[in-house]
Design a protein around this motif. Structure first.
Motif, PDB file in Angstrom:
ATOM      1  N   MET A   1       0.845  -1.189   0.000  1.00 18.38           N
ATOM      2  CA  MET A   1       0.000   0.000   0.000  1.00 18.38           C
ATOM      3  C   MET A   1       0.882   1.242   0.000  1.00 18.38           C
ATOM      4  N   ARG A   2       0.308   2.326  -0.486  1.00 16.51           N
ATOM      5  CA  ARG A   2       1.005   3.599  -0.509  1.00 16.51           C
ATOM      6  C   ARG A   2       0.156   4.633   0.222  1.00 16.51           C
ATOM      7  N   PHE A   3       0.735   5.199   1.285  1.00 18.34           N
ATOM      8  CA  PHE A   3       0.059   6.217   2.084  1.00 18.34           C
ATOM      9  C   PHE A   3       0.569   7.588   1.658  1.00 18.34           C
ATOM     10  N   PHE A   4      -0.347   8.466   1.270  1.00 21.26           N
ATOM     11  CA  PHE A   4       0.016   9.809   0.836  1.00 21.26           C
ATOM     12  C   PHE A   4      -0.388  10.825   1.896  1.00 21.26           C
ATOM     13  N   LEU A   5       0.527  11.734   2.204  1.00 21.01           N
ATOM     14  CA  LEU A   5       0.243  12.879   3.067  1.00 21.01           C
ATOM     15  C   LEU A   5       0.223  14.113   2.172  1.00 21.01           C
ATOM     16  N   LEU A   6      -0.962  14.723   2.027  1.00 17.52           N
ATOM     17  CA  LEU A   6      -1.132  15.835   1.090  1.00 17.52           C
ATOM     18  C   LEU A   6      -1.681  17.048   1.843  1.00 17.52           C
ATOM     19  N   PRO A   7      -0.820  17.987   2.225  1.00 14.81           N
ATOM     20  CA  PRO A   7      -1.299  19.192   2.919  1.00 14.81           C
ATOM     21  C   PRO A   7      -2.288  19.982   2.061  1.00 14.81           C
ATOM     22  N   ILE A   8      -3.450  20.283   2.639  1.00 16.08           N
ATOM     23  CA  ILE A   8      -4.461  21.085   1.959  1.00 16.08           C
ATOM     24  C   ILE A   8      -4.275  22.555   2.316  1.00 16.08           C
ATOM     25  N   SER A   9      -4.034  22.807   3.590  1.00 20.68           N
ATOM     26  CA  SER A   9      -3.728  24.145   4.077  1.00 20.68           C
ATOM     27  C   SER A   9      -2.527  24.018   5.005  1.00 20.68           C
ATOM     28  N   THR A  10      -2.137  25.115   5.603  1.00 23.88           N
ATOM     29  CA  THR A  10      -0.988  25.063   6.512  1.00 23.88           C
ATOM     30  C   THR A  10      -1.311  24.319   7.805  1.00 23.88           C
ATOM     31  N   ARG A  11      -2.595  23.968   8.031  1.00 25.99           N
ATOM     32  CA  ARG A  11      -2.966  23.264   9.256  1.00 25.99           C
ATOM     33  C   ARG A  11      -3.645  21.923   9.015  1.00 25.99           C
ATOM     34  N   LYS A  94       4.511  -4.619   1.394  1.00 26.58           N
ATOM     35  CA  LYS A  94       5.263  -3.393   1.631  1.00 26.58           C
ATOM     36  C   LYS A  94       4.321  -2.201   1.753  1.00 26.58           C
ATOM     37  N   ASN A  95       4.674  -1.293   2.647  1.00 25.61           N
ATOM     38  CA  ASN A  95       3.879  -0.089   2.855  1.00 25.61           C
ATOM     39  C   ASN A  95       4.786   1.137   2.756  1.00 25.61           C
ATOM     40  N   TYR A  96       4.412   2.054   1.887  1.00 22.60           N
ATOM     41  CA  TYR A  96       5.227   3.234   1.630  1.00 22.60           C
ATOM     42  C   TYR A  96       4.490   4.485   2.102  1.00 22.60           C
ATOM     43  N   LEU A  97       5.213   5.345   2.808  1.00 27.80           N
ATOM     44  CA  LEU A  97       4.670   6.627   3.247  1.00 27.80           C
ATOM     45  C   LEU A  97       5.257   7.700   2.344  1.00 27.80           C
ATOM     46  N   ILE A  98       4.392   8.341   1.553  1.00 26.94           N
ATOM     47  CA  ILE A  98       4.822   9.291   0.532  1.00 26.94           C
ATOM     48  C   ILE A  98       4.349  10.685   0.922  1.00 26.94           C
ATOM     49  N   THR A 106      11.236  14.533   6.853  1.00 27.16           N
ATOM     50  CA  THR A 106      11.213  13.083   7.050  1.00 27.16           C
ATOM     51  C   THR A 106      11.136  12.712   8.526  1.00 27.16           C
ATOM     52  N   THR A 107      11.748  13.513   9.379  1.00 27.44           N
ATOM     53  CA  THR A 107      11.742  13.215  10.820  1.00 27.44           C
ATOM     54  C   THR A 107      10.355  13.352  11.440  1.00 27.44           C
ATOM     55  N   LYS A 108       9.434  14.043  10.734  1.00 25.52           N
ATOM     56  CA  LYS A 108       8.099  14.274  11.289  1.00 25.52           C
ATOM     57  C   LYS A 108       7.005  13.517  10.548  1.00 25.52           C
ATOM     58  N   ALA A 109       7.349  12.860   9.447  1.00 20.87           N
ATOM     59  CA  ALA A 109       6.330  12.246   8.590  1.00 20.87           C
ATOM     60  C   ALA A 109       5.514  11.184   9.328  1.00 20.87           C
ATOM     61  N   VAL A 110       6.172  10.293  10.063  1.00 18.70           N
ATOM     62  CA  VAL A 110       5.455   9.226  10.772  1.00 18.70           C
ATOM     63  C   VAL A 110       4.562   9.823  11.855  1.00 18.70           C
ATOM     64  N   ASN A 111       5.039  10.858  12.539  1.00 22.01           N
ATOM     65  CA  ASN A 111       4.225  11.503  13.576  1.00 22.01           C
ATOM     66  C   ASN A 111       2.963  12.122  12.985  1.00 22.01           C
ATOM     67  N   VAL A 112       3.090  12.717  11.794  1.00 21.49           N
ATOM     68  CA  VAL A 112       1.920  13.304  11.138  1.00 21.49           C
ATOM     69  C   VAL A 112       0.906  12.211  10.815  1.00 21.49           C
ATOM     70  N   ASN A 179       6.976   0.032  13.185  1.00 21.40           N
ATOM     71  CA  ASN A 179       7.961   0.598  12.269  1.00 21.40           C
ATOM     72  C   ASN A 179       7.981  -0.150  10.933  1.00 21.40           C
ATOM     73  N   LEU A 180       6.808  -0.293  10.339  1.00 23.50           N
ATOM     74  CA  LEU A 180       6.660  -1.068   9.102  1.00 23.50           C
ATOM     75  C   LEU A 180       6.414  -0.176   7.881  1.00 23.50           C
ATOM     76  N   LEU A 181       6.785   1.095   7.999  1.00 27.22           N
ATOM     77  CA  LEU A 181       6.573   2.029   6.895  1.00 27.22           C
ATOM     78  C   LEU A 181       7.903   2.394   6.248  1.00 27.22           C
ATOM     79  N   SER A 182       7.928   2.384   4.949  1.00 26.73           N
ATOM     80  CA  SER A 182       9.109   2.807   4.198  1.00 26.73           C
ATOM     81  C   SER A 182       8.919   4.282   3.831  1.00 26.73           C
ATOM     82  N   LEU A 183       9.736   5.151   4.416  1.00 23.09           N
ATOM     83  CA  LEU A 183       9.602   6.587   4.193  1.00 23.09           C
ATOM     84  C   LEU A 183      10.095   6.936   2.791  1.00 23.09           C
TER      85      LEU A 183
END
Length: 280
Positions: A1-11, A94-98, A106-112, A179-183
């Protein structure tokens, strides 16, 4: 799977899970089969030119558009079955965090991702409970001839939706804890977001506009930065085209509309003159 983090606004950030492999029909659960069947029925009603089915679809789509985009994002994550859990632990799935590293380091991606997966858990539990309470109350509407029991089916759908959101959140929590996400920072997303924001989102920009956040910054209001839109409908379509994920378009369109509407409403409330009590 592929997980996408897509900011819409600054918050606010949209989470979207793309399933690389679709399970064959013989391996789908009863819930998945029922969801597919319901989607096919709804699609059939949409194609009708008139009648009560068409009216139900028009009204229903208006309601669906108002379901928070955060809920849709969690629902895109499949539930964590025993088979899937084993395959992910063994590394077979496999799971990818994009994400755009220009905005999300990158240091904050998993926390988000973890925050998006857990922050609405209590809300979904509460609303799932109330949907279950309401379904028996709406059951007598089934006695009305011809037209199906729409209140019951709506509550049933919302109960399923909240359950799927909870299940998606638990799956995210499992992946983060183990910790199963590939950044995977995306150059494509970086090239789109860089002109929209000069650098990574700061903690001041991401302060949520809630009572809790207001209390934590009491007496120091200057530290909170006004929320600003990052994506518009136009560059949202460009993003979908660049990622080559057509099914993402409706998710982005809904999220952008909701955030724009919320920000506009907030601005209108700020511009209203304060209520003044008339002298006695």
């Amino acid at each position: 799977m592929r997980f996408f983090l897509l900011p819409i606004s600054t918050r606010r950030t949209l989470l979207y899970c793309q399933k690389v492999q679709v399970l064959p029909t013989n391996k789908q659960t009863l819930v998945d089969k029922a969801a597919v069947r319901a989607a096919q029925l709804w699609s059939g009603w949409e194609q009708k030119e008139s009648g009560w089915q068409k009216k139900v679809v028009l009204y229903g789509n208006s309601l669906l558009k108002r379901i928070p985009f955060e809920e849709w994002g969690l629902k895109s994550v499949p539930p964590l079955s025993t088979r899937r859990r084993a395959e992910e632990v063994l590394g077979k799935d496999k799971n990818y965090l994009i994400y755009p590293e220009t905005l999300i380091p990158t240091t904050k991606a998993v926390n988000v991702l973890q925050t998006l997966g857990t922050e609405r858990e209590a809300l979904h539990r509460t609303r799932l409970m109330w949907c279950c309470v309401g379904m028996p109350i709406s059951a007598p509407f089934a006695l009305v001839p011809v037209i199906p029991n729409l209140p019951f089916f709506y509550l049933l759908y919302r109960a399923w939706s909240h359950w799927r959101a909870l299940a998606g959140g638990k799956h995210i929590q499992f992946l983060c804890d183990k910790n199963l996400l590939s950044l995977t920072p995306s150059p494509v997303l970086g090239s789109i977001y860089t002109p929209l924001h000069p650098g990574p989102l700061t903690s001041k920009e991401q302060i949520a506009d809630t009572d809790k956040a207001s209390k934590s910054t009491a007496g120091n209001s200057k530290e909170s930065v006004e929320e600003r839109m990052l994506l518009s409908q136009e560059n949202g379509r460009q993003l979908v085209k660049a990622l080559e994920i057509p099914e993402l378009e409706v998710e982005l369109e809904r999220a952008i509309w909701q955030v724009e509407t919320a920000m506009q409403r907030k601005q209108e409330e700020k511009s209203k003159p304060p209520d003044t009590e008339k002298p006695k």
